[in-house]
Motif scaffolding. Structure first.
Motif, short mmCIF file in Angstrom:
data_model
loop_
_atom_site.label_atom_id
_atom_site.label_comp_id
_atom_site.label_asym_id
_atom_site.label_seq_id
_atom_site.Cartn_x
_atom_site.Cartn_y
_atom_site.Cartn_z
N THR A 136 -56.08 -23.09 17.86
CA THR A 136 -55.85 -23.72 19.16
C THR A 136 -57.17 -24.32 19.63
OG1 THR A 136 -56.23 -21.64 20.31
CG2 THR A 136 -53.94 -22.19 19.77
N PRO A 137 -57.14 -25.17 20.66
CA PRO A 137 -58.38 -25.84 21.09
C PRO A 137 -59.42 -24.85 21.59
CG PRO A 137 -56.44 -26.89 22.04
CD PRO A 137 -55.96 -25.64 21.41
N PRO A 138 -60.70 -25.09 21.29
CA PRO A 138 -61.76 -24.20 21.76
C PRO A 138 -61.84 -24.19 23.29
CG PRO A 138 -62.57 -25.68 20.05
CD PRO A 138 -61.23 -26.17 20.44
N MET A 139 -62.26 -23.05 23.82
CA MET A 139 -62.48 -22.88 25.26
C MET A 139 -63.84 -22.21 25.47
SD MET A 139 -58.73 -21.38 26.36
CE MET A 139 -59.24 -21.10 28.06
N GLY A 140 -64.57 -22.62 26.50
CA GLY A 140 -65.85 -21.96 26.75
C GLY A 140 -66.72 -22.72 27.72
N PHE A 152 -58.45 -30.51 35.28
CA PHE A 152 -58.10 -29.34 34.48
C PHE A 152 -56.66 -29.43 33.95
CE2 PHE A 152 -56.39 -24.89 34.62
CZ PHE A 152 -57.05 -24.41 33.50
N ALA A 153 -55.72 -29.79 34.82
CA ALA A 153 -54.32 -29.84 34.41
C ALA A 153 -54.06 -30.90 33.36
CB ALA A 153 -53.43 -30.09 35.63
N LEU A 154 -54.72 -32.06 33.48
CA LEU A 154 -54.53 -33.12 32.50
C LEU A 154 -55.09 -32.73 31.15
CD1 LEU A 154 -55.37 -36.16 34.80
CD2 LEU A 154 -53.10 -35.55 33.90
N TRP A 155 -56.30 -32.15 31.14
CA TRP A 155 -56.89 -31.72 29.88
C TRP A 155 -56.01 -30.64 29.22
CZ3 TRP A 155 -59.15 -35.56 31.74
CH2 TRP A 155 -60.39 -36.05 31.35
N ALA A 156 -55.49 -29.72 30.02
CA ALA A 156 -54.61 -28.69 29.48
C ALA A 156 -53.33 -29.29 28.93
CB ALA A 156 -54.30 -27.64 30.54
N SER A 157 -52.78 -30.30 29.61
CA SER A 157 -51.57 -30.97 29.12
C SER A 157 -51.81 -31.64 27.77
CB SER A 157 -51.10 -32.01 30.15
OG SER A 157 -50.79 -31.41 31.38
N PHE A 158 -53.03 -32.08 27.54
CA PHE A 158 -53.39 -32.71 26.27
C PHE A 158 -53.63 -31.68 25.15
CE2 PHE A 158 -55.41 -36.29 28.93
CZ PHE A 158 -54.28 -37.07 28.85
N SER A 159 -53.62 -30.38 25.48
CA SER A 159 -54.14 -29.37 24.54
C SER A 159 -55.52 -29.81 24.04
CB SER A 159 -53.19 -29.15 23.36
OG SER A 159 -52.12 -28.31 23.75
N THR A 170 -58.83 -20.23 35.69
CA THR A 170 -58.33 -19.08 34.95
C THR A 170 -56.82 -18.91 35.12
OG1 THR A 170 -58.91 -17.61 36.80
CG2 THR A 170 -60.53 -17.85 35.03
N ASN A 171 -56.14 -19.97 35.54
CA ASN A 171 -54.69 -19.95 35.70
C ASN A 171 -54.04 -19.76 34.33
OD1 ASN A 171 -51.95 -21.09 35.67
ND2 ASN A 171 -52.35 -21.74 37.76
N THR A 172 -53.46 -18.58 34.11
CA THR A 172 -52.96 -18.24 32.77
C THR A 172 -51.78 -19.11 32.36
OG1 THR A 172 -51.62 -16.47 33.76
CG2 THR A 172 -53.78 -15.87 32.89
N ASP A 173 -50.96 -19.55 33.32
CA ASP A 173 -49.82 -20.40 32.98
C ASP A 173 -50.27 -21.76 32.45
OD1 ASP A 173 -47.81 -18.59 33.62
OD2 ASP A 173 -47.70 -19.23 35.70
N ASP A 216 -52.32 -25.38 27.41
CA ASP A 216 -53.40 -25.87 26.56
C ASP A 216 -53.39 -25.19 25.20
OD1 ASP A 216 -56.15 -27.39 26.46
OD2 ASP A 216 -56.58 -25.34 25.76
N GLN A 217 -53.14 -23.88 25.19
CA GLN A 217 -53.24 -23.09 23.98
C GLN A 217 -51.90 -22.93 23.26
OE1 GLN A 217 -56.48 -21.40 22.88
NE2 GLN A 217 -56.93 -23.26 24.05
N ASP A 218 -50.90 -23.68 23.66
CA ASP A 218 -49.59 -23.59 23.03
C ASP A 218 -49.71 -23.79 21.52
OD1 ASP A 218 -46.52 -23.66 23.54
OD2 ASP A 218 -46.90 -25.37 22.20
N ALA A 219 -48.95 -23.01 20.77
CA ALA A 219 -49.09 -22.99 19.31
C ALA A 219 -48.81 -24.34 18.65
CB ALA A 219 -48.19 -21.92 18.71
N LEU A 220 -47.98 -25.19 19.26
CA LEU A 220 -47.73 -26.51 18.68
C LEU A 220 -48.94 -27.42 18.81
CD1 LEU A 220 -44.08 -27.29 19.90
CD2 LEU A 220 -44.81 -26.31 17.71
#
Length: 530
Positions: free
Chosen positions: A26-30, A274-281, A302-305, A310-314
């Motif tokens: 999944t995409p790196p986070m940090g 943040f939401a757009l980047w997460a939508s892009f994974s 830190t919104n887990t949903d 972002d980290q969705d397996a697909l």
């Protein structure tokens, strides 16, 4: 045709990252220091950031990387040719810092450059690739961001040669490093996209992520001109939406850092980023003074949903369903069968829009449940969903109760961003995007392409050109290639925009008039790796 379009990359004795997605499933986070601090870095900054990332819940949320950017090296290599650190800035040394970061539960990453020198003027890696890789491994580093300053000649082939060598060196290590490539950024934003796309063809074969375009604005770069910081976020967003076809498990398009403590952006703008980047994974790499982040900023980061999106397996990248003056609507499938709906209000006022189930590719009558990932609240809808958003805010929803989906959304020329548009006379043109049903296309598993305004008709090629017609026969089916070419299955010719009209022509090499973005979920034919 295939010989012309398929990238011919020969990788002997090594495996491409996309062939081993376990390196980064999944995409790196940090964290990375650059956008917030540039060269104003030292050991204390990284120690305090590491401690804050742990104590404020970032590690628990998945942000498990601490990455150092430019300006860390001494200005000269050691007598044996090895890189070393600036001892004034890092008195205990980078191996000590790596151990500290590891002791807190994080991974440690580093920056270097493919050329003779880094962008900041420190020693580059050219000619020292093997030695530097072994040095980094010995220091306990497991992530390399390789920039592309000072590469001569600055041709696509030269970058491919250098990054290809780095790929082989890193793959041969006992513990391969995650490889972040910056090569595409040096070809983005030109008047002709062909070289940019040629670089994008090979970066997924060499590394786990690639910086594809301009740097996001660094802290205080525009002074108090607030609009330019939002423009910077939107610029990188605009590059990202052109590249969804390249992303797959093991490789991620990188639109650059999350910048959550810029005072020139509103809270809604920070949350949209943040939401757009997460939508892009996309990679979620924060560049900020983490100990000083406001509590409400920590809360949304830190919104887990949203992180789960972002980290969705697909690891699919959300694509545009529609776009007009005020709203961009994006969607993608999620691994458990749910559907993502993301709505960005680009306008300068609070605006309301409705999105139908058909527009986001939902098949069936519902009812569906939409969970607002900001509030956690759920609501039911059947045929359409209404949302009201303040200026530059983004709504992000997880749609459940989904029976089936079909790839649905815009098809647009990635050079001029004009949308393919169906007309009542069956003509097909490319016009300014206006979010009409005539610009929302459904792509069947067989390769049929139909407008939402006339779903019983298909894009077809005939002796008269390309227009809407019967959905029967191979002339009404198309194959989408990773190069962005949409190829007619009967003729082998490529869809082409010519004077805003849809045509078919002999396929070229990623010509601006032949490269198109399609909806998320469309099967992509990828290049062979021998």
């Amino acid at each position: 045709m295939a010989a012309l379009l398929v990238p011919s990359l020969v990788l002997i004795g090594v495996h491409a990252s996309i062939e081993d997605p376990s390196i980064s499933p999944t995409p790196p986070m940090g964290f990375n220091d650059w956008s917030r601090f540039e060269c104003a870095i030292n050991q204390t900054l990284f120690v305090e950031t590491t401690d804050a990332m742990l104590s404020r819940g970032f590690l628990a949320a998945g942000y498990n990387r601490i990455n150092i950017d430019d300006c860390w090296p001494a200005h000269e290599r050691l007598p044996n040719g090895s890189l070393t650190w600036n001892e004034t800035l890092f008195p205990n040394g980078l191996p000590w810092l790596a151990n500290y970061v590891h002791s807190k539960g994080f991974h440690f990453g580093i920056y270097e450059d493919a050329g003779n020198a880094t962008c900041g003027g420190y020693p580059g890696t050219l000619g020292h690739e093997q030695l530097d890789a072994e040095t980094f491994e010995n220091w306990g580093i497991d992530y390399l961001k390789l920039d592309g300053c000072n590469v001569f000649p600055s041709t696509e082939q030269r970058y491919q040669d250098i990054y290809g060598e780095w790929h082989q060196v890193l793959t041969a290590l006992q513990h391969p490093l995650i490889f972040s490539e910056s090569a595409p950024a040096y070809f983005a934003g030109t008047r002709n996209n062909t070289a940019w796309y040629e670089v994008m063809d090979w970066v997924p074969l060499y590394g786990e992520l690639a910086r594809h375009s301009t740097d996001i604005a660094v802290y205080d770069y525009y002074g108090n001109d607030s609009a330019k910081y939002w423009d910077s976020v939107m610029t990188n967003y605009g590059f990202e939406v052109l590249l969804a076809r390249y992303q797959q498990p093991g490789y991620y398009n990188d639109p650059d850092f999350i910048i959550p403590d810029w005072p020139w952006l509103t809270l809604d703008e920070h949350k949209s980023h943040f939401a757009l980047w997460a939508s892009f994974s996309a990679p979620l790499i924060i560049s900020a003074w983490v100990p000083g982040l406001a509590d409400d900023v920590v809360e949304f980061l830190t919104n887990t949903d949203i992180i789960a999106i972002d980290q969705d397996a697909l690891t699919l990248q959300a694509t545009l369903v529609s776009s007009d003056e005020n709203f961009d609507v994006l969607t993608k499938n999620l691994a458990n069968g749910d559907r993502l709906l993301t709505v960005l209000n680009k306008g300068d006022n609070t605006n309301t829009t409705s999105v139908t189930a058909a527009r986001i590719g939902l098949v069936g009558d519902g009812p569906y449940t939409a969970k607002d990932l900001w509030t956690g609240e759920s609501s039911a809808f059947t045929s359409e969903m209404k949302t009201t958003l303040s200026t530059h805010a983004t709504g992000i929803y997880r749609i459940s109760g989904v029976n089936a989906t079909i790839p649905t959304g815009m098809i647009f020329n990635t050079a001029n961003k004009r949308c393919m548009t169906a007309h009542q006379n069956a003509h097909v043109t490319f016009t300014q995007c206006d979010a009409s049903d005539a610009q929302v296309w459904l792509v069947s598993a067989q390769g049929g392409i139909s407008p939402l305004s006339a779903p019983s008709m298909c894009l077809a090629q005939s002796s008269g050109g390309v227009a809407l017609g019967s959905c029967s026969g191979s002339s009404a089916t198309w194959t989408y290639h990773v190069t962005g070419n949409l190829i007619n299955n009967a003729s082998g010719q490529c869809l082409q925009e010519r004077n805003q009209h849809a045509k078919a022509a002999t396929c070229g090499v990623e010509l601006d008039q032949q490269v198109f973005a399609l909806p998320s979920g469309v099967d992509v034919i990828r290049g062979n790796v021998v």
